[in-house]
Write an enzyme that holds these catalytic residues in place. Structure first.
Site, PDB file in Angstrom:
ATOM      1  N   GLU A 312      10.202  62.691  -8.935  1.00 36.19           N
ATOM      2  CA  GLU A 312       9.772  62.138 -10.216  1.00 36.19           C
ATOM      3  C   GLU A 312       8.335  62.541 -10.520  1.00 36.19           C
ATOM      4  O   GLU A 312       8.008  62.923 -11.642  1.00 36.19           O
ATOM      5  CB  GLU A 312       9.888  60.602 -10.178  1.00 36.19           C
ATOM      6  CG  GLU A 312       9.668  59.933 -11.548  1.00 36.19           C
ATOM      7  CD  GLU A 312       8.225  59.517 -11.818  1.00 36.19           C
ATOM      8  OE1 GLU A 312       7.931  59.095 -12.954  1.00 36.19           O
ATOM      9  OE2 GLU A 312       7.384  59.620 -10.912  1.00 36.19           O
ATOM     10  N   ASP A 338       9.718  51.026 -11.824  1.00 37.67           N
ATOM     11  CA  ASP A 338       8.716  52.016 -11.406  1.00 37.67           C
ATOM     12  C   ASP A 338       7.307  51.645 -11.868  1.00 37.67           C
ATOM     13  O   ASP A 338       6.567  52.484 -12.353  1.00 37.67           O
ATOM     14  CB  ASP A 338       9.111  53.417 -11.905  1.00 37.67           C
ATOM     15  CG  ASP A 338       8.206  54.512 -11.362  1.00 37.67           C
ATOM     16  OD1 ASP A 338       7.499  54.263 -10.373  1.00 37.67           O
ATOM     17  OD2 ASP A 338       8.208  55.618 -11.929  1.00 37.67           O
TER      18      ASP A 338
END
Lengths: 452, 452
Positions: A312, A338
């Site tokens: 990511e 997140d």
């Protein structure tokens, strides 16, 4: 309907669902989230994308997810460009010789052998850099300062973060030899914040780094004296070809395979400076512990898919790979965790109509956890945005308190001790609530037209 | 007498002396302390003893003290052993490869070229290390963990700090290849705490370092898994012969040269990791600004001598040199500020009898600043203990709130942003109160028999 669903959801929660009333049958908090978080950060540590450390993390993840009882645990590999950190240092050569704490930004190119020595030209914010004449910048090391505010929703990261994301390309286009920005962070520790930046097409990559906040303030004070300031910069971070990454997938199978998939995720990779506790072992731990609670309560109607996305940080490679591979899967709700492990304070849903029955039930059930409905559409994050875009799947955002997130984010300080177990548990309870309702909703759920 | 002296002292203070009553003639706070602190930490930065950085600091100090109007500004040089930091890193090789944040302790010797790789043997505290059999330690890297408490008086530094001061010699005597201790600190940041340690006679020096607190906790978690843990350690800090240091001295001359000297000080050198803001630019700034206030109010009866001691950190070389040079000067009160810039909360006086008129007046005048009388004798600190010992001069301790001092002490985080200007001002007010009373006391002051 709302009450009966919430009552069943409450069986899955550590905290009682209804404020002021104690559910006598509420189970004790489990330790799944803490154990995932502690295990991954201790036994693997940092997990830079497409490196052997991330590969070790995938092996660890598969073993742990299988041990937790998830079904269909597997890795979906992909390849991607690799960037590796090297030696890094910064020092003021004149007028006041001293070392400053610096770290390279993602996709930086290395300084020449022996380092780069040049005069500093300083700008207060991105607009000032944009307005600079190339003659003032050419051959110099650009320094961009800023004043990032602490915000509960972390909103300043969007605006101030543009300095990191686009400042290097702007500086290079004007002929800068290198750039050092004030870290995109709200702390006062000598731990600079790294993060990705991407070169605009046609721009020559230059060395790009971030000074810690105290060092940026020190440099600003030195510049205030009005004398020319010369810096020697060593940033040996560099692109390193392509390498393997992958998404780790696990499922709680539903009773009806045609009823669609509820997808929750976080990302397995981390920056290399800390152990990636808040970013994002916490997210993995939260959604996985929530899914495990649903699993423990009996088979849900719909399949819950837990994805530990790879890569990511360098640019959402895992989310893109997942969207490509699973565009034809019927996703009925997607979400990711997140933003650390501090408490969820806000929910947003992109189900078209917030008064739709499913949205209404989720919002009502989250309320006793101190979570209120936010304005505006849910957007997901780097990992689930691509699948939401290609499928039109509804998105849920559980907004976490980001007040201290950017003290730690992308620094060496991102370690296990920053996690508050009580707030971690509240996150698990919130996601378990969402999963219990969405995975068991009796009505037909389907993708919707996304809010613009 | 008490009231009239306190009233005159109040003219010198930023804050009104009497709580609850506003002194209409109280002058506004000056910026002397902040300017010294900001200037030294910005224009010099770190000031490791007997290095060119400390020499630049002496030049800066002489210029600044002259500019502030002090008399008899000069350097008293001395030579001393030099220790310099080098490259340093630590990594777990097995079972869970990862880097840990480490820094060398003073007087460490270097690891072999390429680093030292050995198994870790861990101890929880110094007593456990002392009890270890040499067979368990030989050839290994000793790790000493601990649990340091936050205390307002910083008292835990004495007990827990023994791990740093004596742990390396104990480990070496048992045949250890090297030692890494948990930093003697109370923070949770990846900035290890350095500090001096001295080898016991006859012991072979070994590489000695400190892990940051999060890294020490990480290593403890890794060890808990029960597998052998191997570390690769690079600590290139090393002794480097002898070099020049010096004490910088400035005075506010008294009207009566025979009435004795009131000595206040702090130390000019710092460790090399931060900019030495709390340790001890703050102390210099506080006592100097206090003396400057007395100077501004007119010539005092007694001479106030301000000493910016050199080379305190590696072992009090400046204090020893001062005591040797000035043993025959008539010191009537000595004190130092060397615990940061947080507020003074306690005063201790070693004037023999705390009910003696001078002590009584000082204690009464400090009370409105929120400062209470402490139990036990004053002890001074590393800088003034030697002169007090050789002259029998009375000692005053203004105890600062050390609750967050050991979060920062001896780390890269010791930077200007850690200073609270309001608390800094309270320190200046407290020392100005002491100086106003002691330098102007009409009675004869003389050395006393020290409390045991």
């Amino acid at each position: 309907m709302i009450r009966s669903l919430c009552a069943s959801a409450s069986l899955l929660l550590a905290a009682p669902l209804w404020a002021g009333t104690t559910a006598p049958d509420a189970p004790p908090a489990d330790h799944v989230a803490w154990d995932v978080l502690e295990g991954l950060t201790t036994e693997v540590g940092q997990r830079l994308a497409a490196t052997p450390a991330e590969a070790r993390a995938r092996d660890w993840s598969v073993a742990r997810l299988k041990a937790l009882g998830f079904a269909n645990v597997h890795v979906e590999p992909f390849t991607m460009p690799v960037w590796l950190r090297g030696a890094e240092s910064a020092e003021i050569v004149a007028p006041f010789p001293q070392k400053l704490a610096v770290t390279a930004l993602g996709n930086s190119v290395p300084t020449p052998a022996g380092g780069l020595t040049a005069e500093i030209v300083a700008f207060d914010g991105l607009e000032a850099l944009k307005a600079a004449s190339p003659a003032a910048v050419r051959g110099k090391i650009v320094f961009v300062n800023h004043h990032m505010a602490v915000q509960q929703d972390g909103g300043s990261y969007g605006e101030i973060g543009a300095i990191r994301r686009t400042g290097p390309s702007i500086a290079s286009a004007k002929g800068a030899a290198a750039i050092v920005i004030r870290s995109i962070g709200t702390d006062h520790h000598r731990v600079p914040h790294t993060g990705v930046q991407n070169w605009v097409n046609g721009v020559t990559p230059i060395p790009a780094g971030a000074l810690s906040v105290p060092d940026a303030e020190q440099l600003a004070r030195i510049l205030e004296r009005g004398k020319p300031v010369t810096m020697r910069l060593v940033l040996e971070g560099h692109p390193a070809g392509t390498g393997p990454s992958g998404n780790v997938i696990a499922e709680v199978p539903g009773r009806d395979p045609t009823a669609g998939i509820v997808l929750v995720g976080g990302h397995l990779d981390s920056w290399d400076l800390g152990t990636g506790a808040i970013d994002d072992a916490a997210g993995l731990a939260i959604v996985t512990a929530a899914a495990k609670r649903i699993m423990a309560a009996g088979r849900p109607l719909r399949t819950i898919r837990v994805v530990w996305f790879g890569a990511e940080e360098p640019g959402g490679f895992g989310g893109e790979a997942y969207a490509k591979a699973h565009a034809s899967d019927r996703h009925v709700l997607v979400g990711e965790s997140d933003s650390g492990a501090d408490r969820v304070w806000r929910v947003k849903l992109s189900t078209g109509d917030p008064k739709a029955p499913l949205a209404h039930r989720i919002i009502a059930a989250l309320s006793p956890l101190g979570i209120t409905m936010g304005e505006g559409p849910a957007r997901g994050g780097t990992d689930v945005e691509p699948i939401a875009a290609v499928t039109g799947a509804p998105v849920i955002d559980l907004g976490q308190d980001a007040s201290r997130y950017f003290d730690i984010h992308h620094t060496a300080d991102d370690t296990l001790d920053k996690i508050d177990p009580a707030q971690l548990d509240q996150n698990v309870a919130a996601w378990a609530t969402v999963l219990a309702i969405a995975a068991n909703a009796p009505e037909t759920l389907a993708p919707v037209a996304k809010a613009p």
